[in-house]
Enzyme design. Sequence first.
Site, PDB file in Angstrom:
ATOM      1  CG  ASP A  62     -48.589  25.963  35.108  1.00 13.87           C
ATOM      2  OD1 ASP A  62     -48.377  27.516  35.607  1.00 13.87           O
ATOM      3  OD2 ASP A  62     -47.943  25.723  34.349  1.00 13.87           O
TER       4      ASP A  62
HETATM    5  P1  ADP Z   1     -45.956  28.798  35.361  1.00 16.06           P
HETATM    6  O1  ADP Z   1     -46.686  29.295  37.310  1.00 16.06           O
HETATM    7  O2  ADP Z   1     -46.110  29.875  33.939  1.00 16.06           O
HETATM    8  O3  ADP Z   1     -46.485  27.408  34.397  1.00 16.06           O
HETATM    9  P2  ADP Z   1     -43.305  28.681  36.789  1.00 16.06           P
HETATM   10  O4  ADP Z   1     -44.094  29.218  38.519  1.00 16.06           O
HETATM   11  O5  ADP Z   1     -43.161  27.310  36.771  1.00 16.06           O
HETATM   12  O6  ADP Z   1     -43.982  29.167  35.362  1.00 16.06           O
HETATM   13  O7  ADP Z   1     -41.876  30.113  36.869  1.00 16.06           O
HETATM   14  C1  ADP Z   1     -41.865  30.913  36.707  1.00 16.06           C
HETATM   15  C2  ADP Z   1     -41.349  31.881  36.222  1.00 16.06           C
HETATM   16  O8  ADP Z   1     -39.890  31.614  37.504  1.00 16.06           O
HETATM   17  C3  ADP Z   1     -40.451  31.060  34.927  1.00 16.06           C
HETATM   18  O9  ADP Z   1     -41.277  32.030  33.767  1.00 16.06           O
HETATM   19  C4  ADP Z   1     -39.209  31.565  34.924  1.00 16.06           C
HETATM   20  O10 ADP Z   1     -39.211  32.632  34.376  1.00 16.06           O
HETATM   21  C5  ADP Z   1     -38.848  30.955  36.781  1.00 16.06           C
HETATM   22  N1  ADP Z   1     -38.188  29.784  36.555  1.00 16.06           N
HETATM   23  C6  ADP Z   1     -38.989  28.753  37.319  1.00 16.06           C
HETATM   24  N2  ADP Z   1     -37.864  27.936  37.159  1.00 16.06           N
HETATM   25  C7  ADP Z   1     -37.517  27.823  36.409  1.00 16.06           C
HETATM   26  C8  ADP Z   1     -36.089  27.494  35.754  1.00 16.06           C
HETATM   27  N3  ADP Z   1     -35.504  25.825  36.673  1.00 16.06           N
HETATM   28  N4  ADP Z   1     -35.202  27.752  35.674  1.00 16.06           N
HETATM   29  C9  ADP Z   1     -35.122  29.331  34.696  1.00 16.06           C
HETATM   30  N5  ADP Z   1     -36.244  29.889  35.004  1.00 16.06           N
HETATM   31  C10 ADP Z   1     -37.055  29.744  35.549  1.00 16.06           C
HETATM   32 MG    MG Z   2     -46.104  24.911  34.684  1.00 16.39          MG
END
Ligand code: ADP
Ligand code: MG
Length: 695
Positions: free
Chosen positions: A369
């Site tokens: 991730d």
């Molecule tokens: P990753 O897979 O890289 O860990 P996430 O799946 O947690 O990222 O999140 C994907 C996208 O969704 C983030 O890049 C962000 O733009 C948005 N996002 C997720 N959770 C939040 C939040 N609590 N506040 C703002 N944006 C969020």
């Molecule tokens: Mg993550």
Amino acid sequence: MQLESTGLDPAFAIDPDTPLIDRELLSGILLLTPIFIFAMGPMLGLSVDTWLDAHINQVLQLLFTSVLIITSGRSILIRGIKSLISGHLNMFTLITIGVTAAYIFSATATLLPDFFPEEFHDPRTSLVHSFFDACAMIIVLVLIGQTLENQARIKTGSELRSLLSLAPTTARLVTEHEEKDVPLSNIHPGDHLRVRPGETIPVDGTVLEGTSGVDESFITGESSPVVKNIRDEVIAGTQNGRGSFILVAEKTGSETLLARIIKLVGSAQRSRAPVQKMADTVAGVFIPIVLSIALTTFIAWLLLGSHPSLPYAIISSVSVLVIACPCAIGLATPMSIIVGIGRAAREGVLFKNAESLETLGQSKQIMIDKTGTMTAGHPTVTDVVLFGNQTEQEILSFAAAVELKSEHPIATAICQASQKHNPAPLRKADSFLAIPGSGVEGTVAGKAIGIGNESFLKHQRISSRELVQFKQAAKPLRDNGKTISGVVIDHHLAALLAITDPVKPGARTAIHQLKRLGLAVTMLTGDHSDSAGVIARSVGIDHYKASLSPQEKHSFITELHAHGEQSVMVGDGVNDAPALAAATVGIAMGTGSDVAIETADITLIRGDIQLLPYAIQLSRTTLSNIRQNLFLAFFYNVIGIPLAAGLLVPVFGSAWQATPIFAAAAMSLSSILVITNALRLRTVTICTDTNQPAL
Ligand code: ADP
Ligand code: MG
């Protein structure tokens, strides 16, 4: 040493004060010494026969051996008899049959020599030969093996105990009227506790009053103290610096992070690795085979051996039973697992079970991730692009009110940015809903607020013109590797927040090492593919999948499985949990969300990505250690059995007859070799820069 109990004792439950030599073994050695002198005296150059009548000598041996069997050998024989009754044959079955056969023959020879035909009698003394020395020796050697095994377990358990000793036994309870020290068991969530300078923090909780630097190195690996202010979380077992503060207890006793870590490692060490099943199956088939070889040996010597054939038949079959004892086979897997898991815990890798230790090293595919796993997870808001008529301050304050309730690293960044702009306490949202992997929604002062990624915005019913505006503004920022979230107020795009999260310092090296270890690395992220690409390139990852929802991360894994491939998934967030659970081996960052840690098989305590290649190499090293142990254990049996059965006697003469004493020594040596080899895992260098395990 014991096949049935191996791997079942919690390593750290063994009393650390267990004496080096227990009573059974001590009395065994004390009794064995005279038996040995009486039996072997002439061979050792001691002229026992000049001052002791040969028959009295034999009667004394019988006496000492009987006492030794009753005192030191009792537990072994009871287990052997139980195994015969229940039909679950094990090494104690072989030992018990061997010792009993030798003992009954020797006792009859001593007390009723006339019962034996003439050719059994020694022409010089007219006595029948006895094997008391062998009976005594076998029991003492089995006890030595058991003691060694316990010692090895205690050694590895000491790592856990040193963690345990981190927790204090009392805490200073603050009530309305007084402050007093109370036992930790009387502390409950909600209690107010004072932590004074230099003290160890007794429970997991939140700072209520005061401030201090806290050394959290055992959890985070960070050696410089972390400053704790009001509302900051503190962890039991960490060390308070020079300040003093009052905390509200949140998790006590077995609920604390420290207690959970200790429990996890303990149960992992007790769990069974799949290779263990193979060892068990082999042992299960092996014991009946050994019993029949011993019987065949006995009959063959009786029918074909030179006179007197009965003693030879007994010597050979008892030797077969003893040398074939699969105690080393029973030790081979659990010893390495216990040592490997203990070592890993010491270095910050927590394995939940033996199976993950075994399978991790065999995996060829690894999915990682991005946010919080590859990146530091301490993002900051760098740009705020406004689309409506609100000010930057207003946007941040609305967004922070909702994000306050989210555990996502982006949420923390937004709250911090808001506090920087207006230090007044954060507003609170009236309702809150998280859409993992997308964004968050809530109502603040009657307005519907949404913050999230592009696909989230599409579900917020903003106009297509606004979406185009968003994409245009986002593009250049994404090209710089920034993560973009839009802020929607009452279904209108109000702003765009650009967030940077630098990659972890060791990330590039770690990816390089993973590739060197032969793994195909893929980055899976919920972020936009432009930002993802920048990050992937900067750490050296060639393949990535972006804009994935938690379900899509999950199905990416299950599709691999459908093609018969194994997978390792590494993640930190709630959005990674389904994928972590589906993966053959799930690895969570210790700095990540609780859900991720709970669903994963392995936790990297400090969230240190560099531990990833280390864990893989440790797993490979442990596996090859297990294979070596199985070889050492089987090799002995394969070589030993024909020797003990006397197969070489017709060819090379009677010097090639293994005696029961020799058999007992060989059996113990194989256990000692296996234990020593497993203990090597404690210190062997784990080299993460080569495809070859260090062993
Ligand atoms: P990753 O897979 O890289 O860990 P996430 O799946 O947690 O990222 O999140 C994907 C996208 O969704 C983030 O890049 C962000 O733009 C948005 N996002 C997720 N959770 C939040 C939040 N609590 N506040 C703002 N944006 C969020
Ligand atoms: Mg993550």
